[in-house]
Design a protein around this motif. Structure first.
Motif, mmCIF file in Angstrom:
data_model
loop_
_atom_site.group_PDB
_atom_site.id
_atom_site.type_symbol
_atom_site.label_atom_id
_atom_site.label_comp_id
_atom_site.label_asym_id
_atom_site.label_seq_id
_atom_site.Cartn_x
_atom_site.Cartn_y
_atom_site.Cartn_z
ATOM 1 N N ILE A 358 0.693 -1.204 -0.023
ATOM 2 C CA ILE A 358 0.069 -0.013 -0.046
ATOM 3 C C ILE A 358 0.946 1.253 0.046
ATOM 4 N N ALA A 359 0.649 2.128 -0.829
ATOM 5 C CA ALA A 359 1.421 3.307 -1.201
ATOM 6 C C ALA A 359 0.887 4.538 -0.551
ATOM 7 N N ALA A 360 1.666 5.417 0.143
ATOM 8 C CA ALA A 360 1.353 6.747 0.262
ATOM 9 C C ALA A 360 2.606 7.838 -0.478
ATOM 10 N N PRO A 361 1.927 7.994 -1.750
ATOM 11 C CA PRO A 361 2.896 8.645 -2.740
ATOM 12 C C PRO A 361 3.255 10.012 -2.376
ATOM 13 N N TYR A 362 2.405 10.707 -1.548
ATOM 14 C CA TYR A 362 2.958 11.920 -1.322
ATOM 15 C C TYR A 362 3.136 12.396 0.283
ATOM 16 N N GLU A 363 3.613 11.168 0.908
ATOM 17 C CA GLU A 363 3.972 11.287 2.382
ATOM 18 C C GLU A 363 5.350 11.985 2.526
ATOM 19 N N ASP A 364 5.668 12.345 3.439
ATOM 20 C CA ASP A 364 6.698 13.000 3.875
ATOM 21 C C ASP A 364 7.085 14.242 2.799
ATOM 22 N N ASN A 365 6.266 15.187 2.665
ATOM 23 C CA ASN A 365 6.152 16.409 1.988
ATOM 24 C C ASN A 365 6.338 15.968 0.346
ATOM 25 N N GLY A 366 5.917 14.964 0.071
ATOM 26 C CA GLY A 366 5.694 14.366 -1.460
ATOM 27 C C GLY A 366 6.730 13.463 -1.786
ATOM 28 N N ALA A 367 7.502 12.924 -0.808
ATOM 29 C CA ALA A 367 8.714 11.976 -1.189
ATOM 30 C C ALA A 367 8.159 10.702 -1.415
ATOM 31 N N GLY A 368 7.216 10.094 -0.852
ATOM 32 C CA GLY A 368 6.343 8.922 -1.010
ATOM 33 C C GLY A 368 6.997 7.739 -0.059
ATOM 34 N N THR A 369 6.188 6.966 0.219
ATOM 35 C CA THR A 369 6.480 5.670 0.900
ATOM 36 C C THR A 369 5.484 4.480 0.742
ATOM 37 N N VAL A 370 6.126 3.398 0.524
ATOM 38 C CA VAL A 370 5.475 2.057 0.295
ATOM 39 C C VAL A 370 5.546 1.219 1.585
ATOM 40 N N TYR A 371 4.279 0.645 1.945
ATOM 41 C CA TYR A 371 4.238 -0.163 3.194
ATOM 42 C C TYR A 371 3.553 -1.478 2.648
ATOM 43 N N ILE A 372 4.367 -2.564 3.416
ATOM 44 C CA ILE A 372 4.282 -3.949 2.909
ATOM 45 C C ILE A 372 3.422 -4.565 4.164
ATOM 46 N N TYR A 373 2.252 -5.236 3.824
ATOM 47 C CA TYR A 373 1.242 -5.768 5.003
ATOM 48 C C TYR A 373 1.232 -7.300 4.743
ATOM 49 N N SER A 374 1.333 -8.176 5.827
ATOM 50 C CA SER A 374 1.094 -9.274 5.553
ATOM 51 C C SER A 374 -0.695 -9.951 5.517
ATOM 52 N N GLY A 375 -0.987 -10.897 4.968
ATOM 53 C CA GLY A 375 -2.367 -11.076 4.990
ATOM 54 C C GLY A 375 -2.928 -11.470 6.369
ATOM 55 N N HIS A 376 -2.011 -11.888 7.140
ATOM 56 C CA HIS A 376 -2.424 -12.153 8.631
ATOM 57 C C HIS A 376 -2.695 -10.743 9.274
ATOM 58 N N SER A 377 -2.069 -9.850 9.092
ATOM 59 C CA SER A 377 -2.153 -8.760 9.904
ATOM 60 C C SER A 377 -3.378 -7.915 9.317
ATOM 61 N N LEU A 378 -3.848 -8.244 8.163
ATOM 62 C CA LEU A 378 -5.157 -7.375 7.564
ATOM 63 C C LEU A 378 -6.306 -7.770 8.323
ATOM 64 N N LEU A 379 -6.339 -9.027 8.851
ATOM 65 C CA LEU A 379 -7.535 -9.530 9.379
ATOM 66 C C LEU A 379 -7.471 -9.558 10.874
ATOM 67 N N ASN A 380 -6.245 -9.289 11.458
ATOM 68 C CA ASN A 380 -6.372 -9.059 12.824
ATOM 69 C C ASN A 380 -5.949 -7.695 13.444
ATOM 70 N N GLN A 381 -6.179 -7.516 14.622
ATOM 71 C CA GLN A 381 -5.774 -6.391 15.460
ATOM 72 C C GLN A 381 -4.781 -6.486 16.339
ATOM 73 N N PRO A 382 -3.725 -5.454 16.500
ATOM 74 C CA PRO A 382 -3.716 -4.390 15.411
ATOM 75 C C PRO A 382 -2.985 -4.561 14.347
ATOM 76 N N THR A 383 -3.399 -3.844 13.038
ATOM 77 C CA THR A 383 -2.805 -3.965 11.929
ATOM 78 C C THR A 383 -1.502 -3.278 11.844
#
Length: 950
Positions: A358-383
């Motif tokens: 999941i990308a946030a292409p304008y995070e950090d004043n436009g620099a951009g960041t990509v986050y990697i999530y596991s399928g396990h974390s998408l179903l459980n708390q906290p993510t």
């Protein structure tokens, strides 16, 4: 000609997880074309990969007035693709945005120039040419020439009207290719359109996937994002978004292969661009889930445009009927547009659940960041994300994402575009193995007091390997620590710690090692004699090396890397050779109790409920007891800290041994009851109690049941249109078809989510109904459902049809329109007044063990006249014609006309003149004698006699 320009960047990253990141960050590569491009060329705006040719397709839609698309091989060599747009007879060649989207399969690739425009006829009837922004798309099969895809037919375009905005087709801003190799093109300009090419390599015109039903309100950006998946059916569905719907709230529409809108997800927040990105992924066994990006989501005024991703999962993994909201993943940094792009990375750790980027292409004043999530974390708390990828010195990192198949280890590499830096990045993936620690100890309950005991403690490592790579280069270090004064490892150090290394190169499934332990048994009724802590850790992690090696692997998130345990000892009395505890459980719950083993719950009455289990020991002391708890029929949101989860089973152990009379209270399990629906009949709480944990021969089985009851507060109403009585005649019915409607309204006034509802429509006097032209439509909030109507094999007087009206949420309303058409020639003539009743009835099926029913009736009031209507009409017309002829003849013959009309007018004028003369003479002789007066009167009388007609 272009040649490779490759940069290798070693980037510092922030991670928050003890496990590894899936990707080899130190070897991340950066690519850009050698020749200089404009600063705003947007190289990397869209990226696609073709595994069969091992080529990338990278676009730079603003590289010139048309746009450019490059191919790149695995060595980084680039070539510009020629599309011959310059040779087309177009009216303008400015900012065509060629390469706004590129997509590829192993067989072909597709790209478009959505801003291509020319002078066109607005509709097929018009003769004047007008400007139309059509979009132009190209497809090229492997080892074949490129050709243009046919655009939408002029007649289809004309259906949207002649306004300029309806001529802005602009197809190609979004492209998707499904598993059947169908190409779906979207034009989210103005209202938006979506077309599909079932055979993109042929010359067929596309079909429109349009939402024509009036209740599917959408006025903005329909087709902004598209994905496909098996979400709640066994067939692949199209998911198509409109980020602003009709009033600013985003909507996601689901279409089947017949291009019928069968469901819709509607968000209730305005302006968050709900649906800007759609990503189908597998989080369950049988059906796909859906991630929906909302990049302008803001939780408060300080988090403007921070972004969020909504997680929707099937309501059941076996008989899913819809997608239901599971959770929301919120970004914390404002302006980042988190969720602007989302990518399914596939199952990278072998747990059956897909990982995502999941990308946030304008995070950090436009620099951009990509986050990697596991399928396990998408179903459980906290993510929590596995890794945060954020290189330094670039802009819009993460604007585009695409997977790249890694042939060496079977996982997907990741290509990331940073178009505002004219750069594309490649990260290599690393395969994962799953390791599970396991310990085997003897029972201490049978030991004698005041004696040193020597025994073997066995530590095992169970390993699950991926299919690739074929060779593994990995080693795991295992540490064992005993922490009581009564036990000691024979091979341990003075501090009681012993470690050894297990090499996984030979890919054995189980690695076990026996360790000698010396235990002193104290003289006491019971006492804790051993407490152990075992840990495992990967040695020489591949992330520690600058060079990428596909044989090096990571440990998956499912790995059990720590193991803790306690063991106690007791004589259980001199006469006994074994302790026999007697653990008796009892269950308490926030749900209503019917008896000791049964509870009840009314569906929809709450979002969550809880239950707790207590076990009382009524036997000998329990030193190694445990219980296995399994919940069927509901999701578990949280579980007690004293319990660990192993797949679907919660393993709970007491903190201390249980004496006779002690009560072990297990904390609350919290159940997610808000997702339950009418198909759910019960929740089962299964409790398997072990006097000695692991000894199945001493297991006691207990089961508690929560009975689920729906509240069937469903209202049925009906109305006839235009009214319930229609005046007609048999002759008219046999020559002209009559049309009228029966309209039923179904409203869910209760709190239960009803799923898979069916309505049975019954027609009486079906002999008089033309079923070929009679239609039934059901209109829920999200669209229209056409119910099949055809003349069935039922009796002459009654026909029945089933209408699958789907799901009904609380306060939702469904309207069913039955448009009835009478059959010409089916009515018998009669001299008597005859009322023909045509009625319908609707029965709701599966509503709390009984059918709710309501009926409507329309009466045809038929009067058969003694003289045929056509004869009466003909006689009236003939009579009118005859009267007209007679009047004309009499007029010509002078009937009732005055004779000598001119002479009569002259006499009237003379009479008038003489009357005026007499009045004048009378006035002048007012004082004359009577004789003169008499003489004058006599003269007048004589004149009257001479002219009597005056």
């Amino acid at each position: 000609m272009y040649r490779k320009m490759m940069k290798l960047n070693i980037i510092l990253l922030a991670t928050i997880s003890m496990v590894h990141s899936f990707y080899h960050i130190p070897s991340m590569k950066q690519f850009s074309p050698q020749i200089p491009l404009k600063e705003d060329a947007l190289f990397g705006y869209s990226i696609a990969y073709q595994a069969s040719t091992k080529r990338w397709f990278i676009s730079a839609p603003r590289a010139d007035h048309i746009g450019k698309v490059f191919t790149m091989d695995e060595n980084g060599n680039m070539t510009k693709i020629s599309f011959d747009i310059e040779n087309l007879n177009i009216s303008a060649k400015h900012n065509l945005w060629l390469g706004a989207t590129v997509r590829a399969t192993n067989a072909f690739f597709v790209t478009c120039a959505p801003r291509y425009w020319e002078m066109k006829f607005p509709s097929w009837k018009d003769k004047e040419r007008s400007m139309a922004i059509l979009g132009i798309c190209f497809v090229q099969a492997v080892n074949a020439d490129k050709h243009m895809l046919k655009s939408v037919h002029k007649r289809d375009r004309a259906t949207f009207g002649n306004k300029f905005e309806y001529r802005m087709d602009s197809f190609g801003w979004e492209i998707q290719i499904d598993k059947e190799m169908e190409v779906i093109l979207a034009s989210p300009i103005q209202r938006g359109q979506v077309s599909i090419y079932q055979h993109p390599l042929s010359a067929d015109n596309p079909k429109l996937i349009s939402k024509t039903q009036p209740r599917d309100a959408v006025d903005h950006n329909y087709g902004y994002s598209i994905t496909t998946g098996r979400f709640f059916t066994n067939e692949s569905l199209f998911a198509i978004s409109s980020t602003f719907g009709d009033i600013g709230i985003g909507k996601v529409f689901f279409f089947n292969k017949k291009y019928t809108n069968i469901q819709t997800i509607i968000n209730d927040q305005v302006g968050i661009m709900f649906g800007a990105a759609l990503c189908a992924l597998r989080l369950n066994v049988n059906h796909d889930s859906l991630l929906i990006g909302a990049p302008t989501y803001a939780e408060n005024i300080d988090s403007n445009d921070s972004g969020a991703v909504y997680v929707y999962v099937p309501d059941s993994d076996y008989n899913a009927n819809r997608l239901v909201f599971k959770k929301i993943i919120k970004a914390t940094e404002p302006g980042g547009y988190f969720g602007n792009s989302i990518l399914n990375l596939g199952d990278m750790d072998g747990d059956g659940k897909d990982e995502v980027a999941i990308a946030a292409p304008y995070e950090d004043n436009g620099a951009g960041t990509v986050y990697i999530y596991s399928g396990h974390s998408l179903l459980n708390q906290p993510t929590t994300y596995r890794v945060r990828i954020k290189p330094e010195g670039f802009r819009s990192f993460g604007f585009s994402l695409t997977p790249v198949e890694n042939q060496e280890n079977g996982c997907n590499d990741l290509s990331i575009g940073a178009p505002y830096s004219n750069s594309v990045f490649l990260l290599h993936c690393m395969a994962s193995v799953t390791v599970q620690l396991r310990a085997i100890l003897p029972s201490f309950q049978f030991a004698h007091v005041d004696k040193l005991e020597n025994f073997d403690m066995e530590v095992c490592l169970d390993v699950t390997y991926p299919e690739r790579p074929k060779e593994i280069d990995a080693a795991v270090e295992i540490k064992i620590e005993l922490s009581t004064i009564y036990s000691k490892l024979k091979e341990g150090t003075d501090n009681g710690i012993f470690s050894y290394v297990v090499a996984l190169n030979n890919k054995k499934p189980v690695y076990c090692r026996k360790l000698g332990v010396q235990v002193k048994i104290p003289k006491s009724e019971f006492f804790q004699v051993i407490e152990y802590n075992i840990t495992a850790a990967l040695l020489n992690s591949p992330e520690e090396y600058a060079n990428y090696d596909p044989t090096r692997v990571l440990l998956s998130e499912r790995s059990r890397l720590s193991l803790r345990g306690k063991e106690s000892v007791s004589t259980c009395g001199a006469a006994k050779s074994v302790c026999v505890p007697n653990l008796v459980p009892s269950v308490t719950s926030s749900m209503k109790s019917l008896n000791s083993s049964t509870f009840e719950y009314w569906l929809g009455s709450s979002e969550r409920e809880n239950f707790a289990i207590s076990l009382q020991n009524k036997g000998d002391p329990a030193y190694s007891s445990c219980t296995h708890i399994q919940i069927e029929g509901a999701n578990v949101l949280t579980h007690p800290r004293s319990c660990s989860k192993d797949d679907t089973i919660f393993i709970c152990k007491p903190r201390l041994p249980l004496r006779n009379g002690d009560i072990w209270n297990i904390e609350d399990f919290v159940l997610e009851t808000g997702l339950l629906n009418s198909k759910d009949k019960y929740i089962k709480i299964i409790n398997e109690v072990y006097s000695h944990c692991g000894n199945a021969s001493e297991k006691q089985y207990y089961e508690n049941t929560v009975m689920l009851y729906p509240d069937s507060n469903i209202q049925l109403n009906g109305v006839t249109n235009p009214n319930d009585m229609i005046n007609t005649t048999v002759d008219e019915l046999n020559t002209i078809e009559k049309k009228f409607e029966h309209v039923y309204t179904i409203t869910n006034r209760g709190k239960t989510n009803w799923v898979g509802m069916q309505s049975e429509i019954v027609f009486n006097n079906s002999f008089y109904i033309d079923f070929l032209n009679t239609t039934i439509y059901a209109y829920p909030e999200w669209g229209a459902i056409e119910c099949p109507v055809s003349e069935g094999s039922n009796s002459k007087y009654e026909n029945k049809f089933i209408c699958n009206i789907g799901d009904m949420r609380p306060n939702q309303k469904i309207t069913i329109y039955i448009s009835i058409v009478t059959k010409i020639g089916s009515f018998e003539e009669s001299n008597d007044v005859k009322n023909i009743s045509i009625s319908t009835a609707i029965h709701l099926i599966d509503v709390q063990s009984s059918w709710l029913s309501i009926g409507l009736e329309t009466i045809l009031l038929c009067q058969t006249p003694s003289v045929a209507l056509w004869i009466i009409i003909l006689a009236v017309v003939f009579s009118l014609i005859l009267l007209g002829i007679i009047a004309y003849v009499l007029y010509k013959c002078g009937f009732l006309r005055r004779k000598k009309k001119g002479e009569l007018k002259i006499l009237k004028k003379e009479y008038h003149r003489r009357s005026m003369l007499r009045q004048s003479m009378r006035a002048s002789r007012m004082n004359a004698g009577d004789n003169d007066i008499l003489m004058h009167h006599e003269e007048n009388d004589q004149e009257n006699k001479e002219h009597p007609q005056i």
